[in-house]
Write a protein that holds these residues in place. Structure first.
Motif, PDB file in Angstrom:
ATOM      1  N   LYS A 139      -0.792 -22.672 -35.686  1.00  0.00           N
ATOM      2  CA  LYS A 139      -1.700 -23.447 -34.837  1.00  0.00           C
ATOM      3  C   LYS A 139      -3.024 -23.678 -35.550  1.00  0.00           C
ATOM      4  CE  LYS A 139       0.188 -21.508 -30.534  1.00  0.00           C
ATOM      5  NZ  LYS A 139      -0.119 -20.697 -29.325  1.00  0.00           N
ATOM      6  N   GLU A 140      -3.769 -24.660 -35.044  1.00  0.00           N
ATOM      7  CA  GLU A 140      -5.124 -24.868 -35.539  1.00  0.00           C
ATOM      8  C   GLU A 140      -6.063 -23.860 -34.899  1.00  0.00           C
ATOM      9  OE1 GLU A 140      -6.682 -28.695 -36.550  1.00  0.00           O
ATOM     10  OE2 GLU A 140      -4.858 -29.691 -35.830  1.00  0.00           O
ATOM     11  N   HIS A 141      -7.216 -23.654 -35.521  1.00  0.00           N
ATOM     12  CA  HIS A 141      -8.126 -22.581 -35.103  1.00  0.00           C
ATOM     13  C   HIS A 141      -8.561 -22.691 -33.651  1.00  0.00           C
ATOM     14  CE1 HIS A 141     -10.907 -25.815 -36.156  1.00  0.00           C
ATOM     15  NE2 HIS A 141     -11.785 -25.219 -35.386  1.00  0.00           N
ATOM     16  N   PHE A 142      -8.815 -23.931 -33.195  1.00  0.00           N
ATOM     17  CA  PHE A 142      -9.301 -24.081 -31.827  1.00  0.00           C
ATOM     18  C   PHE A 142      -8.198 -23.756 -30.811  1.00  0.00           C
ATOM     19  CE2 PHE A 142      -8.301 -28.288 -33.585  1.00  0.00           C
ATOM     20  CZ  PHE A 142      -7.328 -28.750 -32.705  1.00  0.00           C
ATOM     21  N   ASP A 152     -15.033 -21.398 -26.653  1.00  0.00           N
ATOM     22  CA  ASP A 152     -15.244 -22.241 -25.478  1.00  0.00           C
ATOM     23  C   ASP A 152     -16.060 -23.477 -25.850  1.00  0.00           C
ATOM     24  OD1 ASP A 152     -15.827 -23.355 -23.028  1.00  0.00           O
ATOM     25  OD2 ASP A 152     -16.370 -21.470 -22.070  1.00  0.00           O
ATOM     26  N   PHE A 153     -15.371 -24.595 -26.000  1.00  0.00           N
ATOM     27  CA  PHE A 153     -16.046 -25.859 -26.310  1.00  0.00           C
ATOM     28  C   PHE A 153     -16.535 -26.548 -25.042  1.00  0.00           C
ATOM     29  CE2 PHE A 153     -13.133 -25.097 -29.835  1.00  0.00           C
ATOM     30  CZ  PHE A 153     -13.975 -25.281 -30.922  1.00  0.00           C
ATOM     31  N   GLU A 154     -15.831 -26.369 -23.949  1.00  0.00           N
ATOM     32  CA  GLU A 154     -16.179 -27.050 -22.700  1.00  0.00           C
ATOM     33  C   GLU A 154     -17.530 -26.585 -22.176  1.00  0.00           C
ATOM     34  OE1 GLU A 154     -14.359 -27.727 -18.189  1.00  0.00           O
ATOM     35  OE2 GLU A 154     -13.131 -26.814 -19.754  1.00  0.00           O
ATOM     36  N   THR A 155     -17.743 -25.290 -22.120  1.00  0.00           N
ATOM     37  CA  THR A 155     -19.026 -24.777 -21.652  1.00  0.00           C
ATOM     38  C   THR A 155     -20.151 -25.159 -22.609  1.00  0.00           C
ATOM     39  OG1 THR A 155     -17.941 -22.919 -20.562  1.00  0.00           O
ATOM     40  CG2 THR A 155     -20.297 -22.702 -20.993  1.00  0.00           C
ATOM     41  N   ALA A 156     -19.870 -25.108 -23.926  1.00  0.00           N
ATOM     42  CA  ALA A 156     -20.889 -25.503 -24.911  1.00  0.00           C
ATOM     43  C   ALA A 156     -21.302 -26.954 -24.706  1.00  0.00           C
ATOM     44  CB  ALA A 156     -20.345 -25.303 -26.323  1.00  0.00           C
ATOM     45  N   SER A 160     -25.023 -28.114 -24.324  1.00  0.00           N
ATOM     46  CA  SER A 160     -25.654 -28.767 -25.478  1.00  0.00           C
ATOM     47  C   SER A 160     -25.052 -30.100 -25.875  1.00  0.00           C
ATOM     48  CB  SER A 160     -25.586 -27.823 -26.692  1.00  0.00           C
ATOM     49  OG  SER A 160     -26.177 -26.588 -26.407  1.00  0.00           O
ATOM     50  N   GLY A 161     -23.856 -30.442 -25.378  1.00  0.00           N
ATOM     51  CA  GLY A 161     -23.208 -31.685 -25.771  1.00  0.00           C
ATOM     52  C   GLY A 161     -22.074 -31.438 -26.742  1.00  0.00           C
ATOM     53  N   ALA A 162     -21.597 -32.523 -27.338  1.00  0.00           N
ATOM     54  CA  ALA A 162     -20.466 -32.433 -28.264  1.00  0.00           C
ATOM     55  C   ALA A 162     -20.878 -31.739 -29.559  1.00  0.00           C
ATOM     56  CB  ALA A 162     -19.939 -33.828 -28.567  1.00  0.00           C
ATOM     57  N   ARG A 163     -19.868 -31.216 -30.277  1.00  0.00           N
ATOM     58  CA  ARG A 163     -20.030 -30.554 -31.570  1.00  0.00           C
ATOM     59  C   ARG A 163     -20.812 -29.242 -31.469  1.00  0.00           C
ATOM     60  NH1 ARG A 163     -17.877 -33.812 -35.538  1.00  0.00           N
ATOM     61  NH2 ARG A 163     -17.990 -36.067 -35.223  1.00  0.00           N
ATOM     62  N   PHE A 164     -20.612 -28.515 -30.386  1.00  0.00           N
ATOM     63  CA  PHE A 164     -21.117 -27.155 -30.237  1.00  0.00           C
ATOM     64  C   PHE A 164     -19.995 -26.282 -29.706  1.00  0.00           C
ATOM     65  CE2 PHE A 164     -24.993 -29.669 -30.010  1.00  0.00           C
ATOM     66  CZ  PHE A 164     -25.892 -28.931 -30.769  1.00  0.00           C
ATOM     67  N   VAL A 165     -20.128 -24.965 -29.904  1.00  0.00           N
ATOM     68  CA  VAL A 165     -19.113 -24.044 -29.427  1.00  0.00           C
ATOM     69  C   VAL A 165     -19.780 -22.756 -28.978  1.00  0.00           C
ATOM     70  CG1 VAL A 165     -18.701 -23.005 -31.704  1.00  0.00           C
ATOM     71  CG2 VAL A 165     -16.882 -22.970 -29.985  1.00  0.00           C
ATOM     72  N   VAL A 166     -19.157 -22.075 -28.028  1.00  0.00           N
ATOM     73  CA  VAL A 166     -19.538 -20.722 -27.639  1.00  0.00           C
ATOM     74  C   VAL A 166     -18.415 -19.792 -28.065  1.00  0.00           C
ATOM     75  CG1 VAL A 166     -20.029 -19.151 -25.732  1.00  0.00           C
ATOM     76  CG2 VAL A 166     -20.921 -21.493 -25.668  1.00  0.00           C
ATOM     77  N   LYS A 319     -15.094 -38.140 -36.966  1.00  0.00           N
ATOM     78  CA  LYS A 319     -14.467 -37.209 -37.910  1.00  0.00           C
ATOM     79  C   LYS A 319     -14.477 -35.800 -37.337  1.00  0.00           C
ATOM     80  CE  LYS A 319     -15.976 -39.741 -42.053  1.00  0.00           C
ATOM     81  NZ  LYS A 319     -16.795 -39.641 -43.290  1.00  0.00           N
ATOM     82  N   ASP A 320     -13.338 -35.130 -37.383  1.00  0.00           N
ATOM     83  CA  ASP A 320     -13.241 -33.720 -36.986  1.00  0.00           C
ATOM     84  C   ASP A 320     -13.911 -33.468 -35.644  1.00  0.00           C
ATOM     85  OD1 ASP A 320     -11.950 -32.784 -39.437  1.00  0.00           O
ATOM     86  OD2 ASP A 320     -13.862 -33.204 -40.399  1.00  0.00           O
ATOM     87  N   THR A 321     -13.557 -34.269 -34.665  1.00  0.00           N
ATOM     88  CA  THR A 321     -14.203 -34.146 -33.355  1.00  0.00           C
ATOM     89  C   THR A 321     -13.714 -32.934 -32.579  1.00  0.00           C
ATOM     90  OG1 THR A 321     -12.559 -35.689 -32.458  1.00  0.00           O
ATOM     91  CG2 THR A 321     -14.679 -36.608 -33.143  1.00  0.00           C
ATOM     92  N   ARG A 322     -12.550 -32.405 -32.920  1.00  0.00           N
ATOM     93  CA  ARG A 322     -12.042 -31.203 -32.260  1.00  0.00           C
ATOM     94  C   ARG A 322     -12.291 -29.979 -33.131  1.00  0.00           C
ATOM     95  NH1 ARG A 322      -6.777 -30.578 -28.993  1.00  0.00           N
ATOM     96  NH2 ARG A 322      -8.176 -28.977 -28.190  1.00  0.00           N
ATOM     97  N   GLY A 323     -12.686 -28.894 -32.498  1.00  0.00           N
ATOM     98  CA  GLY A 323     -12.829 -27.646 -33.221  1.00  0.00           C
ATOM     99  C   GLY A 323     -14.163 -27.467 -33.898  1.00  0.00           C
ATOM    100  N   MET A 324     -14.203 -26.521 -34.831  1.00  0.00           N
ATOM    101  CA  MET A 324     -15.449 -26.078 -35.455  1.00  0.00           C
ATOM    102  C   MET A 324     -15.661 -26.603 -36.864  1.00  0.00           C
ATOM    103  SD  MET A 324     -15.606 -22.055 -34.356  1.00  0.00           S
ATOM    104  CE  MET A 324     -16.946 -21.778 -35.526  1.00  0.00           C
TER     105      MET A 324
END
Length: 475
Positions: A139-142, A152-156, A160-166, A319-324
């Motif tokens: 699987k991919e990391h996310f 948790d990308f949804e809460t981030a 803060s908006g897109a391209r952040f993660v908790v 580019k690379d909109t999903r994940g970290m």
């Protein structure tokens, strides 16, 4: 940044270097700017010399009783004085025109850098390790992190908006462990001095390492450029404005600032230095030697820092909109070296080796590529990229980039050293590299060490930093 004298003496070499980056010749235009600058400076000097000479002649004419000549000379001096602001403005414009053009020119690739237009022309020169063979679909990391409930990308996005993660729990600790491991390695075994630098820097620092002016849109500005100043007395406001301490705000500035608070009548604004969130610790670390003259015995100077980095990613839409992989905020351990010109190429190999050691100890398969001329960064003369294998994507992705910049940044920072036995100082050479990107290292660990039950084994070298834990998730 280039020395226009060098361009004048090496115009063909300069234009050939631009051609290797896929850019048009520019030496003729730059030399025309320099000719205009020289002419403007010459006109101002001639006017100054004539004003001084005429002033002396006035005294001589008056002493000789030649009133008519004295009056004519006074009129000439008055005309020079009246024209003086225009001459000064012409000089300022000519200097600014040349400086602005020079600041926008990328570094010249070294002869050994391969030709090419983009990443497809980069040259692989080494591989280390073999990608793991899975008995299940990796699987991919996310996917791994979200299934563990620790990414948790949804809460981030709500915060803060897109391209952040908790990251939480074991993943938050894994990120910290990776950074501590890298810093310990570079300081205890590789001879780098750990530095804890500011995360906010001024325009001059960003200019010095060449993030400004060309890459302004990729940066995060911090704080307003204007500072509201309020007065209760019109006379106080007028005095401050005449002294140049404040100015009248524009309509847009008034709209943003809003009306003066209760008790104040008059709004003015004062300019504030712009601060920027650092895109990489390269900026503050390299600028530690700005406007300095070092002793040769201090070189090479090696520094490392683990910091958060902030990038607007203006040119990465879609580019690379999903994940970290591509975040606005990420953690990175940076390596910076300040050397003599004679040391820099050997230091480049050594620095890249330090980054490789991180991946080897983590037992992550990677490849080493030398970037072609058309794919190199703005300030680089030569760059090695290390690309780690990500099983979830089934391909190699960049995790470290190590560049030698020659004296390109040093000229922008006026960073020099005093060679032993020589009278005049010389510009230092600067190098920078990721040692390595912590977020991408965590991605690589998650994907390479994932297990069929959704858990993730912890690399052996990280277990002391994880309180002895051997796995994240699972039973």
């Amino acid at each position: 940044m280039y020395d226009i004298k060098w361009i004048r003496e090496n115009a063909d070499i300069f234009d050939r270097g631009r051609a290797r980056r896929g850019l048009e010749p520019l030496s003729a235009q730059l030399l025309a700017f320099d000719d205009a600058r020289r002419a403007a400076i010459g006109e101002l000097q001639k006017a100054q010399e004539r004003r001084n000479a005429a002033s002396k002649e006035i005294g001589a004419a008056m002493k000789a009783g030649d009133g008519a000549r004295a009056e004519a000379l006074k009129a000439e001096v008055a005309a020079i004085k009246e024209n003086w602001p225009a001459l000064e403005e012409a000089e300022r414009y000519a200097i600014a025109e040349l400086d602005t053009a020079l600041a926008a020119i990328p570094n010249t690739p070294l002869d050994e850098v391969p030709d090419g237009a983009d990443e497809n022309d980069n040259v692989e020169i080494a591989r280390w390790g073999e990608p793991r063979v899975f008995d299940f679909q990796p699987k991919e990391h996310f996917e791994i992190g979200e299934a563990l409930g620790l990414m948790d990308f949804e809460t981030a996005a709500k915060i803060s908006g897109a391209r952040f993660v908790v990251n939480k729990g074991g993943l938050a600790r894994l990120e910290r462990a990776l950074a501590q491991f890298m810093l310990d390695l570079h300081t205890s075994e590789h001879g780098y001095m750990e530095v804890s630098p500011p995360l906010l820097v001024r325009d001059d620092a960003m200019f010095g390492t060449a993030q400004l002016p060309k890459f302004r849109d990729d940066q995060f500005p911090a704080g307003a450029k204007i500072d509201p100043v309020y007065f209760t007395s019109p006379a106080d406001a007028e005095r401050a404005e005449k002294a140049g301490e404040v100015r009248e705000p524009t309509d847009e500035e008034r709209r943003v600032i809003g009306p003066p608070p209760l008790g104040y009548l008059i709004l003015k604004v004062r300019e504030k230095p712009q601060l920027w969130l650092i895109p990489t610790a390269e900026v503050p670390l390299t600028n530690l030697v700005r406007e300095s003259i070092l002793d040769e015995a201090q070189l090479p100077m090696r520094m490392t820092a683990g910091t958060y980095c902030f990038r607007a990613e203006a040119g990465a839409a879609g580019k690379d909109t999903r994940g970290m992989i591509r975040q606005h905020q990420f953690y990175k351990v940076e390596l910076v070296s300040i050397t003599t010109p004679e040391q820099s190429l050997e230091e480049h190999e050594s620095m890249t080796g330090c980054a490789e050691k991180v991946l080897q100890l983590l037992e992550l398969p990677y490849r080493k590529v030398v970037l072609c001329a058309g794919d190199m960064g703005f300030a680089s003369q030569k760059t090695y990229d290390l690309e780690v294998f990500l099983p979830g994507q089934g391909k190699y992705r960049e995790i470290s980039s190590c560049s030698v910049c020659g004296d390109f940044q040093a000229r922008r920072m006026n960073a020099r050293y005093r060679p032993a036995g020589e009278k005049g100082p010389r510009f230092v050479h600067t190098l920078n590299g990721s040692g390595v990107a912590v977020g991408r290292a965590m991605i690589a660990v998650l994907e390479n060490y994932q297990q069929a039950d959704g858990s993730v084994d912890i690399p052996r070298v990280l277990r002391p930093y994880m309180g002895g834990a051997t796995r994240i998730g699972g039973s």
